[in-house]
Enzyme design. Structure first.
Site, PDB file in Angstrom:
ATOM      1  N   ASP A  99       0.773  -1.294  -0.414  1.00 54.29           N
ATOM      2  CA  ASP A  99      -0.004   0.003   0.046  1.00 54.29           C
ATOM      3  C   ASP A  99       0.651   0.747   0.085  1.00 54.29           C
ATOM      4  O   ASP A  99       0.783   1.688  -1.537  1.00 54.29           O
ATOM      5  CB  ASP A  99      -1.442  -0.099   1.462  1.00 54.29           C
ATOM      6  CG  ASP A  99      -1.818   1.023   1.560  1.00 54.29           C
ATOM      7  OD1 ASP A  99      -2.303   1.802   0.557  1.00 54.29           O
ATOM      8  OD2 ASP A  99      -2.585   1.097   2.328  1.00 54.29           O
ATOM      9  N   ARG A 161     -11.043 -13.002   5.349  1.00 51.11           N
ATOM     10  CA  ARG A 161      -9.705 -13.294   5.116  1.00 51.11           C
ATOM     11  C   ARG A 161     -10.260 -14.853   4.297  1.00 51.11           C
ATOM     12  O   ARG A 161      -9.628 -14.858   3.853  1.00 51.11           O
ATOM     13  CB  ARG A 161      -9.219 -13.627   6.583  1.00 51.11           C
ATOM     14  CG  ARG A 161      -7.968 -12.733   7.262  1.00 51.11           C
ATOM     15  CD  ARG A 161      -7.512 -12.725   8.013  1.00 51.11           C
ATOM     16  NE  ARG A 161      -7.072 -11.929   9.312  1.00 51.11           N
ATOM     17  CZ  ARG A 161      -6.277 -10.581   8.728  1.00 51.11           C
ATOM     18  NH1 ARG A 161      -5.864 -10.486   8.072  1.00 51.11           N
ATOM     19  NH2 ARG A 161      -6.349 -10.107  10.458  1.00 51.11           N
TER      20      ARG A 161
HETATM   21  P1  XMP Z   1       2.206  -0.254   3.583  1.00 50.91           P
HETATM   22  O1  XMP Z   1       1.480   1.120   4.004  1.00 50.91           O
HETATM   23  O2  XMP Z   1       3.046  -0.693   5.140  1.00 50.91           O
HETATM   24  O3  XMP Z   1       0.960  -1.540   4.056  1.00 50.91           O
HETATM   25  O4  XMP Z   1       2.414  -0.591   2.528  1.00 50.91           O
HETATM   26  C1  XMP Z   1       0.260  -2.493   4.577  1.00 50.91           C
HETATM   27  C2  XMP Z   1      -0.584  -3.419   5.349  1.00 50.91           C
HETATM   28  O5  XMP Z   1      -1.235  -2.735   5.101  1.00 50.91           O
HETATM   29  C3  XMP Z   1      -2.845  -3.201   5.407  1.00 50.91           C
HETATM   30  N1  XMP Z   1      -3.685  -3.121   4.159  1.00 50.91           N
HETATM   31  C4  XMP Z   1      -4.958  -3.435   3.746  1.00 50.91           C
HETATM   32  N2  XMP Z   1      -5.603  -4.500   4.660  1.00 50.91           N
HETATM   33  N3  XMP Z   1      -7.590  -4.412   2.726  1.00 50.91           N
HETATM   34  C5  XMP Z   1      -6.637  -4.996   3.846  1.00 50.91           C
HETATM   35  O6  XMP Z   1      -7.438  -5.822   4.043  1.00 50.91           O
HETATM   36  C6  XMP Z   1      -6.700  -2.995   2.118  1.00 50.91           C
HETATM   37  O7  XMP Z   1      -6.839  -2.977   0.935  1.00 50.91           O
HETATM   38  C7  XMP Z   1      -5.401  -2.529   3.147  1.00 50.91           C
HETATM   39  N4  XMP Z   1      -4.476  -1.616   2.603  1.00 50.91           N
HETATM   40  C8  XMP Z   1      -3.429  -2.108   2.857  1.00 50.91           C
HETATM   41  C9  XMP Z   1      -2.525  -4.521   5.098  1.00 50.91           C
HETATM   42  O8  XMP Z   1      -2.144  -5.395   6.470  1.00 50.91           O
HETATM   43  C10 XMP Z   1      -1.309  -4.984   4.430  1.00 50.91           C
HETATM   44  O9  XMP Z   1      -0.636  -5.322   5.081  1.00 50.91           O
END
Ligand code: XMP
Length: 171
Positions: A99, A161
């Site tokens: 993300d 999940r």
């Molecule tokens: P970063 O921002 O560090 O985040 O790249 C990665 C983590 O953010 C969570 N994440 C999501 N979880 N749906 C989810 O269920 C989403 O659309 C989403 N976007 C980010 C996830 O825990 C991931 O490991």
């Protein structure tokens, strides 16, 4: 809440077969440890490793980010109770989704500090338009738009999940 299908089960399985073949070819002569980030990557881990026919080890880490009380900086706390020694191992870090990139880049640094010989990254999903840390995953399942997704390991409040597909959560 409704879940709208984004990536169906067979598309995920087909993509994991291809990723597994690529990983198998790339790590043929190197001791591989796949480090999966809890809890979101568990389903992908289970399906991916069964497509890889070279010796490998599996490790799990949990990463939680906390925002400081007096600053806006976030600190990533890594719990590696189920992670064996990665020193001199070739590590493939597996997460459910890239993300902002903060989690993955912090964990890469953490594993390098622990003495891993190399660290590469694999993600099932890569969300476009939100990345703040420059990190390119070495293996990527699908690129998705900036929507909140659940299923196939990904959760909302720890639910959804178990869905065998990836869907968009609609309020
Ligand atoms: P970063 O921002 O560090 O985040 O790249 C990665 C983590 O953010 C969570 N994440 C999501 N979880 N749906 C989810 O269920 C989403 O659309 C989403 N976007 C980010 C996830 O825990 C991931 O490991």
């Amino acid at each position: 809440m409704a879940v709208e299908l984004l990536i169906n089960e067979s598309a995920i399985q087909d993509r994991l077969v291809a990723m597994g073949q690529q990983i198998e070819a790339d790590y043929r002569d190197r001791p591989l440890t796949i480090v999966a980030v809890l809890t979101g990557s568990l389903i992908a881990l289970a399906d991916l490793v069964r497509q890889i026919r070279i010796p490998l080890r599996i490790a799990l880490v949990q990463a939680s980010s906390y925002r400081g009380a007096t600053t806006t900086a976030t600190t990533l706390v890594v719990n590696e109770a189920f992670a064996p020694d990665v020193a001199n191992r070739h590590v493939l870090l597996l997460d459910d989704i890239l993300d902002t990139g903060q989690t993955l880049s912090a964990l890469v640094q953490h594993l390098m500090d622990r003495g891993a010989a190399t660290v590469r990254t694999a993600v099932l999903l890569r969300k476009i338009g939100r990345q703040v840390v420059p990190i390119e995953p070495d293996y990527c399942g699908f690129v998705i738009p900036d929507v909140f997704v659940v299923g196939y390991g990904l959760d909302y409040n720890d639910e959804y999940r178990h869905l065998p597909y990836v869907g968009v959560l609609r309020q």
